[in-house]
Design an enzyme around this catalytic site. Sequence first.
Site, PDB file in Angstrom:
ATOM      1  N   GLY A 122      56.046  37.054  18.157  1.00 53.94           N
ATOM      2  CA  GLY A 122      56.226  35.859  17.336  1.00 53.94           C
ATOM      3  C   GLY A 122      55.070  35.716  16.364  1.00 53.94           C
ATOM      4  CB  SER A 279      35.570  44.751  34.559  1.00 51.79           C
ATOM      5  OG  SER A 279      34.596  45.303  35.446  1.00 51.79           O
ATOM      6  NE  ARG A 282      41.752  39.179  30.175  1.00 50.49           N
ATOM      7  CZ  ARG A 282      42.512  40.271  30.081  1.00 50.49           C
ATOM      8  NH1 ARG A 282      42.105  41.413  30.601  1.00 50.49           N
ATOM      9  NH2 ARG A 282      43.670  40.222  29.467  1.00 50.49           N
ATOM     10  CG  ASP A 322      43.162  33.848  29.586  1.00 48.98           C
ATOM     11  OD1 ASP A 322      43.004  32.865  30.333  1.00 48.98           O
ATOM     12  OD2 ASP A 322      43.177  35.025  29.992  1.00 48.98           O
ATOM     13  CG  HIS A 454      40.586  23.763  68.254  1.00 55.36           C
ATOM     14  ND1 HIS A 454      39.409  24.336  67.803  1.00 55.36           N
ATOM     15  CD2 HIS A 454      40.822  24.266  69.489  1.00 55.36           C
ATOM     16  CE1 HIS A 454      38.950  25.145  68.745  1.00 55.36           C
ATOM     17  NE2 HIS A 454      39.799  25.137  69.777  1.00 55.36           N
TER      18      HIS A 454
HETATM   19  P1  FAD Z   1      48.432  35.810  29.209  1.00 56.82           P
HETATM   20  O1  FAD Z   1      48.747  35.858  30.649  1.00 56.82           O
HETATM   21  O2  FAD Z   1      47.538  36.835  28.643  1.00 56.82           O
HETATM   22  O3  FAD Z   1      49.839  35.852  28.471  1.00 56.82           O
HETATM   23  C1  FAD Z   1      49.959  35.915  27.092  1.00 56.82           C
HETATM   24  C2  FAD Z   1      51.303  36.527  26.778  1.00 56.82           C
HETATM   25  O4  FAD Z   1      51.562  36.356  25.396  1.00 56.82           O
HETATM   26  C3  FAD Z   1      51.405  38.025  27.042  1.00 56.82           C
HETATM   27  O5  FAD Z   1      52.605  38.318  27.710  1.00 56.82           O
HETATM   28  C4  FAD Z   1      51.416  38.647  25.657  1.00 56.82           C
HETATM   29  O6  FAD Z   1      52.160  39.849  25.583  1.00 56.82           O
HETATM   30  C5  FAD Z   1      52.107  37.547  24.874  1.00 56.82           C
HETATM   31  N1  FAD Z   1      51.834  37.551  23.431  1.00 56.82           N
HETATM   32  C6  FAD Z   1      50.644  37.607  22.812  1.00 56.82           C
HETATM   33  N2  FAD Z   1      50.798  37.509  21.475  1.00 56.82           N
HETATM   34  C7  FAD Z   1      52.126  37.363  21.267  1.00 56.82           C
HETATM   35  C8  FAD Z   1      52.908  37.184  20.110  1.00 56.82           C
HETATM   36  N3  FAD Z   1      52.361  37.101  18.889  1.00 56.82           N
HETATM   37  N4  FAD Z   1      54.252  37.095  20.250  1.00 56.82           N
HETATM   38  C9  FAD Z   1      54.828  37.164  21.484  1.00 56.82           C
HETATM   39  N5  FAD Z   1      54.126  37.317  22.606  1.00 56.82           N
HETATM   40  C10 FAD Z   1      52.795  37.399  22.503  1.00 56.82           C
HETATM   41  N6  FAD Z   1      43.454  34.352  37.056  1.00 56.82           N
HETATM   42  C11 FAD Z   1      43.590  33.604  38.174  1.00 56.82           C
HETATM   43  O7  FAD Z   1      43.674  32.383  38.075  1.00 56.82           O
HETATM   44  N7  FAD Z   1      43.654  34.193  39.415  1.00 56.82           N
HETATM   45  C12 FAD Z   1      43.563  35.531  39.581  1.00 56.82           C
HETATM   46  O8  FAD Z   1      43.624  36.022  40.708  1.00 56.82           O
HETATM   47  C13 FAD Z   1      43.405  36.337  38.426  1.00 56.82           C
HETATM   48  N8  FAD Z   1      43.318  37.676  38.539  1.00 56.82           N
HETATM   49  C14 FAD Z   1      43.188  38.441  37.409  1.00 56.82           C
HETATM   50  C15 FAD Z   1      43.058  39.816  37.558  1.00 56.82           C
HETATM   51  C16 FAD Z   1      42.896  40.609  36.439  1.00 56.82           C
HETATM   52  C17 FAD Z   1      42.771  42.103  36.618  1.00 56.82           C
HETATM   53  C18 FAD Z   1      42.901  40.016  35.147  1.00 56.82           C
HETATM   54  C19 FAD Z   1      42.778  40.859  33.916  1.00 56.82           C
HETATM   55  C20 FAD Z   1      43.027  38.647  34.992  1.00 56.82           C
HETATM   56  C21 FAD Z   1      43.158  37.841  36.127  1.00 56.82           C
HETATM   57  N9  FAD Z   1      43.249  36.455  36.023  1.00 56.82           N
HETATM   58  C22 FAD Z   1      43.362  35.695  37.159  1.00 56.82           C
HETATM   59  C23 FAD Z   1      43.238  35.773  34.720  1.00 56.82           C
HETATM   60  C24 FAD Z   1      44.668  35.411  34.294  1.00 56.82           C
HETATM   61  O9  FAD Z   1      45.436  36.601  34.259  1.00 56.82           O
HETATM   62  C25 FAD Z   1      44.656  34.758  32.924  1.00 56.82           C
HETATM   63  O10 FAD Z   1      43.780  33.656  32.939  1.00 56.82           O
HETATM   64  C26 FAD Z   1      46.055  34.269  32.570  1.00 56.82           C
HETATM   65  O11 FAD Z   1      46.966  35.333  32.528  1.00 56.82           O
HETATM   66  C27 FAD Z   1      46.056  33.562  31.211  1.00 56.82           C
HETATM   67  O12 FAD Z   1      47.344  33.137  30.929  1.00 56.82           O
HETATM   68  P2  FAD Z   1      47.844  32.948  29.421  1.00 56.82           P
HETATM   69  O13 FAD Z   1      49.250  32.461  29.532  1.00 56.82           O
HETATM   70  O14 FAD Z   1      46.874  32.154  28.661  1.00 56.82           O
HETATM   71  O15 FAD Z   1      47.807  34.408  28.781  1.00 56.82           O
HETATM   72  P1  NAI Z   2      33.534  38.403  34.006  1.00 53.87           P
HETATM   73  O1  NAI Z   2      33.078  37.495  32.943  1.00 53.87           O
HETATM   74  O2  NAI Z   2      33.969  37.824  35.306  1.00 53.87           O
HETATM   75  O3  NAI Z   2      32.403  39.462  34.346  1.00 53.87           O
HETATM   76  C1  NAI Z   2      31.868  40.313  33.388  1.00 53.87           C
HETATM   77  C2  NAI Z   2      30.543  40.843  33.900  1.00 53.87           C
HETATM   78  O4  NAI Z   2      30.135  41.901  33.060  1.00 53.87           O
HETATM   79  C3  NAI Z   2      29.437  39.797  33.871  1.00 53.87           C
HETATM   80  O5  NAI Z   2      28.760  39.778  35.102  1.00 53.87           O
HETATM   81  C4  NAI Z   2      28.558  40.241  32.720  1.00 53.87           C
HETATM   82  O6  NAI Z   2      27.202  39.899  32.890  1.00 53.87           O
HETATM   83  C5  NAI Z   2      28.759  41.745  32.762  1.00 53.87           C
HETATM   84  N1  NAI Z   2      28.498  42.419  31.500  1.00 53.87           N
HETATM   85  C6  NAI Z   2      28.816  42.023  30.252  1.00 53.87           C
HETATM   86  N2  NAI Z   2      28.430  42.937  29.343  1.00 53.87           N
HETATM   87  C7  NAI Z   2      27.875  43.962  30.039  1.00 53.87           C
HETATM   88  C8  NAI Z   2      27.307  45.209  29.665  1.00 53.87           C
HETATM   89  N3  NAI Z   2      27.232  45.583  28.395  1.00 53.87           N
HETATM   90  N4  NAI Z   2      26.814  46.013  30.645  1.00 53.87           N
HETATM   91  C9  NAI Z   2      26.900  45.640  31.951  1.00 53.87           C
HETATM   92  N5  NAI Z   2      27.420  44.468  32.356  1.00 53.87           N
HETATM   93  C10 NAI Z   2      27.919  43.636  31.412  1.00 53.87           C
HETATM   94  O7  NAI Z   2      34.696  39.288  33.340  1.00 53.87           O
HETATM   95  P2  NAI Z   2      35.780  40.250  33.966  1.00 53.87           P
HETATM   96  O8  NAI Z   2      35.398  40.680  35.330  1.00 53.87           O
HETATM   97  O9  NAI Z   2      36.038  41.257  32.913  1.00 53.87           O
HETATM   98  O10 NAI Z   2      37.032  39.314  34.088  1.00 53.87           O
HETATM   99  C11 NAI Z   2      37.505  38.607  32.953  1.00 53.87           C
HETATM  100  C12 NAI Z   2      38.030  37.288  33.356  1.00 53.87           C
HETATM  101  O11 NAI Z   2      39.310  37.431  33.969  1.00 53.87           O
HETATM  102  C13 NAI Z   2      37.214  36.555  34.408  1.00 53.87           C
HETATM  103  O12 NAI Z   2      36.117  35.884  33.855  1.00 53.87           O
HETATM  104  C14 NAI Z   2      38.218  35.591  34.932  1.00 53.87           C
HETATM  105  O13 NAI Z   2      38.292  34.505  34.064  1.00 53.87           O
HETATM  106  C15 NAI Z   2      39.493  36.378  34.890  1.00 53.87           C
HETATM  107  N6  NAI Z   2      39.761  36.932  36.221  1.00 53.87           N
HETATM  108  C16 NAI Z   2      39.953  36.065  37.248  1.00 53.87           C
HETATM  109  C17 NAI Z   2      40.184  36.523  38.514  1.00 53.87           C
HETATM  110  C18 NAI Z   2      40.325  35.564  39.613  1.00 53.87           C
HETATM  111  O14 NAI Z   2      40.494  34.383  39.335  1.00 53.87           O
HETATM  112  N7  NAI Z   2      40.297  35.984  40.868  1.00 53.87           N
HETATM  113  C19 NAI Z   2      40.262  37.949  38.814  1.00 53.87           C
HETATM  114  C20 NAI Z   2      39.991  38.785  37.660  1.00 53.87           C
HETATM  115  C21 NAI Z   2      39.781  38.271  36.413  1.00 53.87           C
END
Ligand code: FAD
Ligand code: NAI
Length: 475
Positions: A122, A279, A282, A322, A454
């Site tokens: 979109g 990692s 983001r 995000d 408990h």
């Molecule tokens: P997104 O989930 O990124 O969704 C955005 C969507 O928009 C995507 O499908 C994309 O394709 C679509 N899109 C983008 N631009 C367009 C466009 N122009 N037209 C149409 N579609 C489009 N958060 C937690 O709370 N708990 C967790 O355990 C957790 N684990 C994670 C593990 C990993 C490995 C990662 C990477 C993230 C994790 N997160 C977790 C973070 C969580 O995934 C994000 O915070 C969440 O997905 C954000 O939701 P959103 O709807 O803002 O964006």
């Molecule tokens: P993060 O922000 O959690 O961690 C990134 C880490 O990389 C930090 O500790 C930072 O100091 C370090 N870093 C940054 N630049 C660096 C460099 N040049 N060299 C070495 N270290 C460096 O980000 P991450 O793990 O990539 O996850 C992104 C986001 O996704 C999280 O912040 C979270 O919001 C979401 N997420 C949430 C999860 C959950 O809720 N369980 C699981 C996974 C992701």
Amino acid sequence: MSKNFDVIVIGGGPGGYIAAIRAAQLGFSTACIDEWKNAKNGPAPGGTCTNVGCIPSKALLQSSEHFEHAGHAFADHGIEVKGLGLNLERMLGRKDTVVKQNNDGILYLFKKNKVTFFHGRGSFVKAGADGYEIKVAGATEESITGKHIVVATGSNPRALGNAPFDEKLILSNSGALSIDAVPKKLGVIGAGVIGLEMGSVWRRLGAEVSVLEALPTFLGAVDEQIAKEAHKLFVKQGLSISLGVKIGSITSGKKDVTVEYTDDKGAPQKAVFDKLIVSIGRVPNTIGLNAEGVGLQLDERGFVAVDADCKTNLPNVWAVGDVVRGPMLAHKAEEEGVAVAERIAGQHGHVNFNTIPWVIYTSPEIAWVGKTEQQLKAEGVAYKAGTFPFMANGRARALGDTSGMVKFLADAKSDEILGVHIVGPMASELISEAVVAMEFRASSEDIARICHAHPSLSEATKEAALAVDKRSLNF
Ligand code: FAD
Ligand code: NAI
């Protein structure tokens, strides 16, 4: 099919699809556009969370934990496992099935709630008298109009300048969830949430995992006492964590990656890995949205600029999840999606940023809500603290998982709970009680006076609340 909608949501992740469902529930004609494709080029709504985030990572965390238990913990329970083996293909296949169940679930929910789904990208075309014209570029191209637009386009992994993701050797979260053979040596740059969760998965499956973190402190956003305890436990499990490193050159060979860095003493180091997960956070995703074409304002870091109500600078254009300020968490995105739909309906949608829980799904899990002890100190707030170790909890002993603790922080005068921090078994579930308590502005005494079942892990929560008043019963 009508091409004019009351609400068009761009992005079908947790922020977008939930906003669309709530808008439809409120009686608006609603469309949701999402471009994510599955392996067969079909729609895969659910965004990062469903496809390459929360859901697949938790599926692999669960599978790898079973594997580790079968190999190391079952014997203690008198269960002897002979010939334990790993079928990684099947484990990854199960993860993909779980993802697909979630994709299909969202498509079903769209149907049930009469949300019109468009599969494609979109982008803004222009603002007109009827609202905003949005182009949908998918298998075909079409144009639709919406009175209100909700931007929910999510985020993408941040790459290191000198090491773009190739998803073969240098992996983002996507590649890290699909490694087809357990690497002997796995490097992880960034000891944040993804680094620790994915590092744990592959360590449990047999990789030697080295995590390289730039900051000198481990998990700086987590309460210091909890982070210290977690660090000790992770190192004991075999994760190698180097803090205060400075990453230098990263060179891909045919089958491995060499990382040069300096350690916390400034000494040069070199490590060779079979795979490298990067990692390091983001970045917001506004690619292809044509934000500039309609004058949608971004902030200096590339996020869509919004006020406290998720309103952008353009009338009737909102943004959630995000792609806007605040923690990048699925449940934060969902809450904003609901609040925006309700605001469009003239209601008073509300997101309480003070009670958003965080969970890191390592083993033990780390979960918290509210302020850390170091934050309260920095803000000069007088507080009382109470902790209770799982070691003294009967259910934890029966489970065979006694690591960690629950910690309460309460206002010194009013006793209002200011923060709750947990490292230990099922912390992700236990934290909900603390969130509810804080949402209702409970005191630690309120929790201490509530009858908890408990034997249950939640008794550790009650005991930590009692400990604020120095009267825990079982420790
Ligand atoms: P997104 O989930 O990124 O969704 C955005 C969507 O928009 C995507 O499908 C994309 O394709 C679509 N899109 C983008 N631009 C367009 C466009 N122009 N037209 C149409 N579609 C489009 N958060 C937690 O709370 N708990 C967790 O355990 C957790 N684990 C994670 C593990 C990993 C490995 C990662 C990477 C993230 C994790 N997160 C977790 C973070 C969580 O995934 C994000 O915070 C969440 O997905 C954000 O939701 P959103 O709807 O803002 O964006
Ligand atoms: P993060 O922000 O959690 O961690 C990134 C880490 O990389 C930090 O500790 C930072 O100091 C370090 N870093 C940054 N630049 C660096 C460099 N040049 N060299 C070495 N270290 C460096 O980000 P991450 O793990 O990539 O996850 C992104 C986001 O996704 C999280 O912040 C979270 O919001 C979401 N997420 C949430 C999860 C959950 O809720 N369980 C699981 C996974 C992701």
